[in-house]
Design a protein around this motif. Structure first.
Motif, PDB file in Angstrom:
ATOM      1  N   GLY A 102      -8.760  -0.490   1.566  1.00  0.00           N
ATOM      2  CA  GLY A 102      -8.040   0.665   1.045  1.00  0.00           C
ATOM      3  C   GLY A 102      -7.524   0.429  -0.362  1.00  0.00           C
ATOM      4  O   GLY A 102      -7.542   1.341  -1.203  1.00  0.00           O
ATOM      5  N   ALA A 103      -7.079  -0.796  -0.645  1.00  0.00           N
ATOM      6  CA  ALA A 103      -6.612  -1.117  -1.991  1.00  0.00           C
ATOM      7  C   ALA A 103      -7.745  -1.020  -2.996  1.00  0.00           C
ATOM      8  O   ALA A 103      -7.565  -0.529  -4.120  1.00  0.00           O
ATOM      9  CB  ALA A 103      -5.998  -2.517  -2.012  1.00  0.00           C
ATOM     10  N   MET A 136       0.829  -1.204   0.000  1.00  0.00           N
ATOM     11  CA  MET A 136       0.000   0.000   0.000  1.00  0.00           C
ATOM     12  C   MET A 136       0.866   1.258   0.000  1.00  0.00           C
ATOM     13  O   MET A 136       0.455   2.330   0.430  1.00  0.00           O
ATOM     14  CB  MET A 136      -0.891   0.009   1.255  1.00  0.00           C
ATOM     15  N   ASP A 137       2.138   1.151  -0.492  1.00  0.00           N
ATOM     16  CA  ASP A 137       3.023   2.298  -0.486  1.00  0.00           C
ATOM     17  C   ASP A 137       2.455   3.459  -1.279  1.00  0.00           C
ATOM     18  O   ASP A 137       2.718   4.623  -0.965  1.00  0.00           O
ATOM     19  CB  ASP A 137       4.394   1.912  -1.068  1.00  0.00           C
ATOM     20  N   ARG A 150       0.600   6.047   0.753  1.00  0.00           N
ATOM     21  CA  ARG A 150       1.283   6.826   1.770  1.00  0.00           C
ATOM     22  C   ARG A 150       1.816   8.126   1.186  1.00  0.00           C
ATOM     23  O   ARG A 150       2.078   8.217  -0.003  1.00  0.00           O
ATOM     24  CB  ARG A 150       2.447   6.025   2.368  1.00  0.00           C
ATOM     25  N   ILE A 181      -8.652  -3.965   6.536  1.00  0.00           N
ATOM     26  CA  ILE A 181      -8.613  -2.518   6.278  1.00  0.00           C
ATOM     27  C   ILE A 181      -7.702  -2.219   5.097  1.00  0.00           C
ATOM     28  O   ILE A 181      -8.034  -1.388   4.231  1.00  0.00           O
ATOM     29  CB  ILE A 181      -8.162  -1.765   7.539  1.00  0.00           C
ATOM     30  N   ARG A 182      -6.562  -2.904   5.019  1.00  0.00           N
ATOM     31  CA  ARG A 182      -5.657  -2.680   3.885  1.00  0.00           C
ATOM     32  C   ARG A 182      -6.304  -3.113   2.576  1.00  0.00           C
ATOM     33  O   ARG A 182      -6.144  -2.451   1.545  1.00  0.00           O
ATOM     34  CB  ARG A 182      -4.351  -3.426   4.110  1.00  0.00           C
ATOM     35  N   THR A 203      -9.509  -6.708  -2.655  1.00  0.00           N
ATOM     36  CA  THR A 203      -8.334  -6.040  -3.193  1.00  0.00           C
ATOM     37  C   THR A 203      -8.440  -5.796  -4.690  1.00  0.00           C
ATOM     38  O   THR A 203      -8.028  -4.747  -5.201  1.00  0.00           O
ATOM     39  CB  THR A 203      -7.073  -6.873  -2.895  1.00  0.00           C
ATOM     40  N   GLY A 209      -6.302  -5.687  10.561  1.00  0.00           N
ATOM     41  CA  GLY A 209      -5.533  -4.772   9.726  1.00  0.00           C
ATOM     42  C   GLY A 209      -5.496  -5.208   8.275  1.00  0.00           C
ATOM     43  O   GLY A 209      -5.527  -4.368   7.361  1.00  0.00           O
ATOM     44  N   SER A 210      -5.453  -6.516   8.033  1.00  0.00           N
ATOM     45  CA  SER A 210      -5.410  -7.014   6.664  1.00  0.00           C
ATOM     46  C   SER A 210      -6.676  -6.661   5.902  1.00  0.00           C
ATOM     47  O   SER A 210      -6.634  -6.365   4.700  1.00  0.00           O
ATOM     48  CB  SER A 210      -5.216  -8.540   6.660  1.00  0.00           C
ATOM     49  N   VAL A 231      -8.036   5.791   4.065  1.00  0.00           N
ATOM     50  CA  VAL A 231      -7.786   4.962   2.877  1.00  0.00           C
ATOM     51  C   VAL A 231      -8.951   5.029   1.891  1.00  0.00           C
ATOM     52  O   VAL A 231      -9.037   4.219   0.969  1.00  0.00           O
ATOM     53  CB  VAL A 231      -7.490   3.495   3.263  1.00  0.00           C
TER      54      VAL A 231
END
Length: 420
Positions: A291-292, A1-2, A5, A287-288, A267, A284-285, A327
Motif C-alpha cells: 500500500g505504501a 499509513m495514516d 486512511r 500488505i502495508r 515501501t 499484514g506488514s 490500498v
C-alpha cells in the motif's frame, strides 16, 4: 499509513508483550533503507522454458569436472526424473562427485522407488527430514527410527523447498522448477506449469554451496534400501554472511534480514512492484508495504494462479482482494495454467527463486533466491511478467470480485495459515 486512511486518526495503542515479541522475532519493526547493492554476476540468464532448462542443465552436467550438488523439493518418478537420473549417473561415472539432496515429503514416491538404485550407481543421496513411516520403510534400527520420529514431530513443518544445482562451485541454477513432468510443455502441452529459473556464474555461488552443506549434514543418507542418520542430526548452523546476489533463509537472522529488506524495497518503490507468486498468503506488514508503494505512485500488481495444485489456494487469494484494492494494489489471477513462479520486479530490482510470500517460506522452509543484475535479465523478466498480466483476470476489478461465499471459505482456510 495514516495518509491512506480517511477520517480522524484512531488513537494509538501500546503494543502488548506478545506483539512486541512477534515484531522482534519476525522483523516487523518500521522498515529502514534497503540493503546496499553488492556485486554483479559474471554471467546470468533467465528462462521460463522448462524443456530448454533441462537441455542446458544436462549440458552443464556433462561438462562438470569435480563436484555437482543438487537439491530439489520434488524429484519425480517420471520421464523428467529418469532423464536427470541418467545425467547424474553419467556424471558420476566420469569420476565427478555427485551429491543429491531431496525433501522427505516432496520426493516421497521417488525415494521409495528410485533412490536406492541411484545411490548404487555412485550418486550420494540424502533425504531432508524424512517422516517416520519413510524411515521404517527403509528398515533402519529401532533407535534410529525413534530418533527420526522425534525429529519429525519437532520439525514437522520445516521442509527443504530449494531448487538449486551448483556445478564445480562456479555455475548455479536457481529457481522454482522441480524435476517433474508437470513443468514440461513437451510432456504436458498447454497445461505445463508456468515457471522461471536463472543460470548464474560468479562469486555468489559459493554462498549456495555453503547453504547446501548445512542442509546436507542434517539429512539422512540413502545406502541401498536403507536410511542412515548423518554425522549429526542436531541443528547445525554454518555462518552465511549477507550477500547482495543470493538470498537465503538459513536461520532466523537471515529470515529477518531479508524479509525486512523486501519490505523496505517495496515501501520505497517509485516505479513499479510486480510480483508473481504461486502461494500468496501475505502478512499484514507486506500488505502495508504494498500500500505504501501504491501511495508513492508505483504500479503495484500481484499475480497468483487461478488453477493451483493446492485446491484451496484460489479461495485463500480471494480473501485478500478487498484489503489490496483498498490500498491501491491490483491482484491478478493467471488463467492459462498453474502459475508456479516466485518472481519479484521492484523498480529495476529483480529476484528469482523458490520463496513464496506465505508463512511456510518466510518462517519454516529452506529457500533460495538470486538477484539478477543485467539489463538483459531485467528486460526478460519485464516481458515475462507483462505476458503473465495480459493472460490474467483482475480480481480487484469490481466486475471480477470473488463472491462472499468464496471469500468466507478462504478465510476459513486461513485458520491454518502457518501450514500454507
Amino acid at each position: 499509513m495514516d495518509e491512506l486512511r480517511s477520517g480522524p486518526p484512531a488513537p494509538k495503542r501500546s503494543p502488548t508483550g506478545l506483539q512486541r515479541l512477534t515484531r522482534t522475532l519476525f522483523g516487523l519493526r518500521p522498515v529502514g533503507a534497503p540493503l546496499p547493492p553488492s556485486g554483479r554476476w559474471l554471467s546470468e540468464r533467465v528462462t521460463a522454458d522448462f524443456d530448454r532448462y533441462l537441455e542446458d542443465l544436462e549440458a552443464d552436467l556433462a561438462q562438470a569436472k569435480r563436484l555437482v550438488v543438487l537439491e530439489v523439493y520434488i524429484f519425480s518418478d517420471d520421464e523428467v526424473g529418469r532423464r536427470i537420473e541418467e545425467a547424474l549417473r553419467a556424471t558420476a561415472r566420469r569420476g565427478v562427485r555427485v551429491l543429491l539432496a531431496v525433501d522427505g515429503i516432496g520426493s516421497a514416491v521417488w525415494l521409495e522407488r528410485r533412490a536406492g538404485a541411484l545411490a548404487q550407481h555412485g550418486v550420494e543421496v540424502r533425504v531432508y527430514h524424512p517422516p517416520p513411516w519413510q524411515v521404517a520403510g527403509f528398515s533402519v534400527s529401532t533407535r534410529q527410527r525413534l530418533a527420526a520420529a522425534g525429529r519429525w514431530f519437532r520439525y514437522i513443518n520445516r521442509r527443504n523447498h530449494r531448487k538449486v544445482c551448483v556445478i564445480d562451485g562456479r555455475i548455479a541454477w536457481v529457481g522454482s522448477m522441480n524435476l517433474t513432468r508437470e513443468h514440461s510443455a513437451a510432456q504436458m502441452g498447454p497445461h505445463a506449469w508456468r515457471d522461471t529459473v536463472a543460470r548464474v556464474e560468479g562469486d555468489g555461488v559459493r554462498i549456495l554451496v555453503r547453504a547446501f552443506i548445512a542442509a546436507w549434514r542434517r539429512s539422512w543418507r540413502v545406502v541401498g534400501q536403507r536410511l542412515h542418520p548423518s554425522l549429526s542430526l542436531r541443528s547445525l548452523h554454518l555462518p552465511l554472511p549477507p550477500d547482495g546476489l543470493v538470498r537465503l533463509n538459513h536461520g532466523m537472522r537471515m529470515r529477518r534480514l531479508y524479509y525486512r529488506d523486501l519490505l523496505a524495497r517495496i515501501t520505497h518503490a517509485r516505479q513499479r512492484v510486480w510480483i508473481a507468486n504461486a502461494y500468496f498468503v501475505p502478512q499484514g506488514s507486506l500488505i502495508r508495504a504494498l500500500g505504501a508503494a501504491a501511495a508513492n505512485g508505483a504500479d503495484v500488481k500481484v499475480i497468483v494462479p487461478a488453477q493451483s495444485d493446492v485446491w484451496f489456494m484460489s479461495f485463500v487469494a480471494a480473501t485478500f482482494t478487498d484489503a489490496l484494492a483498498q490500498v491501491g494494489v491490483r491482484l491478478y489471477s493467471y488463467q492459462p495454467c498453474m502459475l508456479h513462479e516466485k518472481t519479484l520486479l521492484i523498480d529495476d530490482w529483480v529476484s528469482v527463486g523458490s520463496t513464496n510470500l506465505n508463512h511456510r517460506s518466510l518462517r519454516h522452509d529452506l529457500e533460495a533466491d538470486v538477484v539478477l543484475t543485467s539489463a538483459e535479465s531485467l528486460r526478460t523478466v519485464e516481458r515475462l511478467l507483462s505476458e503473465d498480466i495480459a493472460a490474467s483476470r483482475d480480481l480487484t476489478a469490481v466486475t471480477h470480485r470473488p463472491n462472499w461465499l468464496v471469500r468466507a471459505f478462504g478465510n476459513l482456510m486461513l485458520i491454518g495459515q502457518r501450514w500454507i
